[in-house]
Design an enzyme around this catalytic site. Sequence first.
Site, PDB file in Angstrom:
ATOM      1  N   ASP A  13      75.225  29.330  22.336  1.00  0.00           N
ATOM      2  CA  ASP A  13      74.419  28.685  21.293  1.00  0.00           C
ATOM      3  C   ASP A  13      75.271  28.139  20.150  1.00  0.00           C
ATOM      4  OD1 ASP A  13      72.133  29.666  22.741  1.00  0.00           O
ATOM      5  OD2 ASP A  13      72.404  31.591  21.742  1.00  0.00           O
ATOM      6  N   LYS A  16      77.701  23.594  21.998  1.00  0.00           N
ATOM      7  CA  LYS A  16      78.670  22.969  22.902  1.00  0.00           C
ATOM      8  C   LYS A  16      78.184  21.624  23.406  1.00  0.00           C
ATOM      9  CE  LYS A  16      78.639  26.484  25.720  1.00  0.00           C
ATOM     10  NZ  LYS A  16      77.767  27.366  24.921  1.00  0.00           N
ATOM     11  N   GLY A  40      70.903  26.402  27.925  1.00  0.00           N
ATOM     12  CA  GLY A  40      70.643  24.977  27.769  1.00  0.00           C
ATOM     13  C   GLY A  40      71.562  24.327  26.759  1.00  0.00           C
ATOM     14  N   HIS A  41      71.728  23.034  26.902  1.00  0.00           N
ATOM     15  CA  HIS A  41      72.448  22.228  25.928  1.00  0.00           C
ATOM     16  C   HIS A  41      71.457  21.249  25.310  1.00  0.00           C
ATOM     17  CE1 HIS A  41      76.589  22.845  28.076  1.00  0.00           C
ATOM     18  NE2 HIS A  41      76.220  23.873  27.353  1.00  0.00           N
ATOM     19  N   GLN A 223      76.829  29.365  28.375  1.00  0.00           N
ATOM     20  CA  GLN A 223      77.119  30.603  27.635  1.00  0.00           C
ATOM     21  C   GLN A 223      78.470  30.494  26.905  1.00  0.00           C
ATOM     22  OE1 GLN A 223      76.459  31.230  31.215  1.00  0.00           O
ATOM     23  NE2 GLN A 223      74.284  31.374  30.908  1.00  0.00           N
TER      24      GLN A 223
END
Length: 430
Positions: A13, A16, A40-41, A223
């Site tokens: 989180d 990235k 998720g991104h 992650q």
Amino acid sequence: MPGTVIVGTQWGDEGKGRFTDYLAKESELVVRYQGGHNAGHTIVVDGEVFALQLVPSGVLYDYVTPVIGNGVVVDPAVLVAELDMLGGKGIDTSRLRVSGNAHLIMPYHQELDRVTERYLGKNKLGTTKRGIGPAYADKALRVGLRVQDLLDPKIFREKLDLVLREKNGVLAKVYNRLPLDADEICEQYLAMEPRLRPLIADTVHLVHDALEAGQRVLFEGAQATYLDLDHGTYPFVTSSNPVAGGVCTGAGVGPRAIDRIVGITKAYATRVGAGPFPTELPDGDAVGNLLVDRGVEFGTNTGRRRRPGWLDAVMLRHAVRLNTCTEIAITKLDVLAPLPELKVCVAYEGEDGTRYEHVPYHQSVLHKVRPVYETVPGWGTEIDGAGRIEDLPDAAREYVRFVEELAGVPVSFVSVGPGREQTVVLPRAA
């Protein structure tokens, strides 16, 4: 060779996705090397939000080939839904390539994930219950089904029948759950084969061809360092290796293919789920609430509220070492704007008074350390319009320099807002 890795230095989180997106514009391939749809991104482009789970961030550029590597575990239904979502927003996904050697997340993985977490009770790990861990476990047990198995219905059914005998036995006899039906699973999964067939490829060959041609390849993980199976805060970790070394197995390249490793750190810290967090702010703390509210600290996939805390430079230094980061990028500096002063953890103090300037390897020590803070001035004004490092207030620039000094490597980028354009590039990274 022109390989660049984007890696999180905290518990995920860190933002990235936005730096993957930023660096993807200079790349020909963007390769996801581990994880599943448990992370998720989120990317904001011209005010539009793209929440990606499996498809690499480079898909938003029409000249980039996004690649899902062999180290990823794939839920095909989630992948198809994500492709539909992107297509509905006008994004061409035909360039995506998926490794035939990537493992499939199956319905029994998800069911086992759910019942196992429930069975653990107060000792639960805080998984997303999406079958990621059980899928990786089957990979290690050598009973996993792979993406390439979708291309041969006979092999798919044979492998499914074999593994389902054991899984249904566990579900029925240990957890008192109904058995899963092989016919239904086959019908569900093989129905997606025509959609996925054009995307399935030998991605290792693809990546090496690009590298040998001098094309720029960007590797992105899910992650982050402290959720790494081997180097994270075990057992409160993920089931794969997000650290930069995971690129080698998860994408099929050697260490010499990589010449740049960008570590992403948030200007403060958060984590989701259970596990140690030395700089965590207590529930109800005003600063913690501010960080959550201004930083919109809720999981991209799960919606869970993240646990907030001050930046931990002890962990940052260790992450820089583990990943051999060449530089770092700081995200969400703008979130700190209203605070009159900021704290940064520069060391730990153990129960016996021992001072630690590195992360203790022993879990009993790490769980009980107290953070040693240095306090620095805040800047008290919004910075979301800054376009250059010179546009930041003096105190904000000092904070960036302080983090750089503690990390031991240069800061190349600073984000001052959620938008793609709200990125300050330091001169050394230009």
